[in-house]
Design a protein around this motif. Structure first.
Motif, PDB file in Angstrom:
ATOM      1  N   GLY A  35       0.774  -1.230   0.000  1.00 42.95           N
ATOM      2  CA  GLY A  35       0.000   0.000   0.000  1.00 42.95           C
ATOM      3  C   GLY A  35       0.805   1.280   0.000  1.00 42.95           C
ATOM      4  N   GLU A  36       2.109   1.214  -0.210  1.00 46.57           N
ATOM      5  CA  GLU A  36       2.927   2.426  -0.273  1.00 46.57           C
ATOM      6  C   GLU A  36       2.930   2.976  -1.703  1.00 46.57           C
ATOM      7  N   PHE A  37       2.893   4.286  -1.803  1.00 43.36           N
ATOM      8  CA  PHE A  37       3.036   4.940  -3.101  1.00 43.36           C
ATOM      9  C   PHE A  37       4.157   5.953  -3.015  1.00 43.36           C
ATOM     10  N   GLN A  38       5.002   5.957  -4.037  1.00 40.03           N
ATOM     11  CA  GLN A  38       6.126   6.888  -4.088  1.00 40.03           C
ATOM     12  C   GLN A  38       6.149   7.588  -5.436  1.00 40.03           C
ATOM     13  N   GLY A  39       6.576   8.820  -5.422  1.00 42.67           N
ATOM     14  CA  GLY A  39       6.785   9.569  -6.650  1.00 42.67           C
ATOM     15  C   GLY A  39       7.967  10.500  -6.495  1.00 42.67           C
ATOM     16  N   SER A  40       8.667  10.752  -7.591  1.00 45.47           N
ATOM     17  CA  SER A  40       9.819  11.656  -7.514  1.00 45.47           C
ATOM     18  C   SER A  40      10.033  12.351  -8.844  1.00 45.47           C
ATOM     19  N   MET A  41      10.717  13.482  -8.781  1.00 44.06           N
ATOM     20  CA  MET A  41      11.140  14.233  -9.958  1.00 44.06           C
ATOM     21  C   MET A  41      12.612  14.565  -9.782  1.00 44.06           C
ATOM     22  N   VAL A  55       1.626  -3.161  -4.307  1.00 43.55           N
ATOM     23  CA  VAL A  55       0.247  -3.653  -4.323  1.00 43.55           C
ATOM     24  C   VAL A  55       0.018  -4.717  -3.260  1.00 43.55           C
ATOM     25  N   SER A  56       1.084  -5.261  -2.695  1.00 43.21           N
ATOM     26  CA  SER A  56       0.982  -6.191  -1.573  1.00 43.21           C
ATOM     27  C   SER A  56       2.276  -6.094  -0.778  1.00 43.21           C
ATOM     28  N   ASN A  57       2.434  -6.971   0.211  1.00 42.85           N
ATOM     29  CA  ASN A  57       3.644  -6.932   1.030  1.00 42.85           C
ATOM     30  C   ASN A  57       4.885  -7.462   0.313  1.00 42.85           C
ATOM     31  N   HIS A  58       4.705  -7.969  -0.916  1.00 46.50           N
ATOM     32  CA  HIS A  58       5.867  -8.481  -1.652  1.00 46.50           C
ATOM     33  C   HIS A  58       5.872  -8.118  -3.138  1.00 46.50           C
ATOM     34  N   ILE A  94       7.136  -4.565 -13.158  1.00 47.26           N
ATOM     35  CA  ILE A  94       6.558  -5.241 -12.005  1.00 47.26           C
ATOM     36  C   ILE A  94       7.672  -6.010 -11.319  1.00 47.26           C
ATOM     37  N   GLY A  95       7.578  -6.152  -9.981  1.00 44.23           N
ATOM     38  CA  GLY A  95       8.657  -6.810  -9.287  1.00 44.23           C
ATOM     39  C   GLY A  95       8.262  -7.391  -7.949  1.00 44.23           C
ATOM     40  N   TYR A  96       9.232  -8.032  -7.340  1.00 42.08           N
ATOM     41  CA  TYR A  96       9.095  -8.681  -6.030  1.00 42.08           C
ATOM     42  C   TYR A  96      10.088  -8.043  -5.079  1.00 42.08           C
ATOM     43  N   SER A 242      -0.518  -4.460   6.763  1.00 41.36           N
ATOM     44  CA  SER A 242       0.883  -4.209   7.090  1.00 41.36           C
ATOM     45  C   SER A 242       0.997  -3.417   8.378  1.00 41.36           C
ATOM     46  N   LYS A 243       0.120  -2.435   8.554  1.00 41.92           N
ATOM     47  CA  LYS A 243       0.161  -1.618   9.756  1.00 41.92           C
ATOM     48  C   LYS A 243      -0.138  -2.447  11.003  1.00 41.92           C
TER      49      LYS A 243
END
Length: 250
Positions: A35-41, A55-58, A94-96, A242-243
């Motif tokens: 559930g984390e979302f990150q963005g950067s410039m 999208v999940s814990n892994h 997509i990744g693990y 997760s929390k």
């Protein structure tokens, strides 16, 4: 420190003459939970925009966009073709990932497409140096090994890329050449990324340095050998599961 940063950026960017392939900065999110979302410039390699979601814990997904336009630095009066470059590139992956205390690792794979313009000598165009635009696709596999501390994140990212230019167009004559080479080219693109966390881990300052190492013979196009970028990003979210898990382990 700042007085050395700008000259270093200039040296790294100028180290490759009129590159048509410019690797984008590596996106290494180092997720800690779902559930984390990150963005950067970031700037330095042109403009790099990065986003990532766990999208999940892994399992995580990412998207990256890179853009640069230095065509205004070249004119008929100065004919400074070494400074001419344009590119735009969009990819997804997509990744693990695993995160155990301060140590974490991840592996992402993905695909992207882009185009770039530069001045260079191409054997498939007659008349020597040509101003040409190449269209390409890229597959990548990107493992990363990192340290997640409260104030500082560090990641080593040895990305492996397969780059296939499938079309070149002479921007002056309009001649289009397809199937310019029989095989795609492989590059090893290691980088080190650092993040300084701010605002209770919701904002971060990020910096990155990377290199491009060719792993295929007979590369017929110019590429940027070094990359350097710095910028700002944000981070928010976290799945309820997760929390609750975090609370039970405290």
């Amino acid at each position: 420190m700042q007085k050395y940063l700008l000259p270093l950026c200039v040296i790294l960017i100028a180290s490759s003459c009129a590159p048509v392939y410019v690797p984008n900065l590596r996106n290494s999110p180092l997720f800690t939970k779902g559930g984390e979302f990150q963005g950067s410039m970031q700037i330095g390699n042109g403009l790099d925009l990065q986003g990532a979601l766990s999208v999940s814990n892994h399992i995580g997904v990412m998207t990256n966009y890179s853009f640069e336009d230095r065509s205004a630095t070249t004119s008929s009066s100065n004919n400074n073709t070494d400074d001419y470059h344009k590119h735009k590139f969009l990819e997804g992956g997509i990744g693990y990932y695993e995160n155990d205390g301060i140590w974490c690792y991840e592996i992402f794979g993905g695909y992207g497409k882009g185009e770039a313009s530069s001045y260079a000598d191409y054997s498939f165009f007659s008349g020597g140096t040509s101003q040409a635009t190449g269209k390409y696709e890229r597959f990548f596999v990107q493992p990363a090994f990192g340290i997640n501390k409260k104030v500082m994140h560090v990641s080593f990212i040895p990305r492996f890329s397969v780059v296939n230019f499938y079309q070149f167009k002479d921007d002056v004559t309009g001649i289009v050449v397809t199937n310019v080479n029989s095989s795609a080219k492989v590059f090893v693109e290691p980088a080190v990324m650092g993040r300084v966390n701010l605002a209770n881990n919701h904002l971060f300052f990020t910096f990155q340095v990377g290199a491009t190492i060719v792993a295929s013979p007979d590369v017929y196009f110019e590429y940027r050998s070094f990359q350097l970028g710095t910028g700002l990003g944000f981070r928010f979210g976290g799945s309820a599961s997760s929390k609750s898990k975090d609370k039970t382990t405290e």
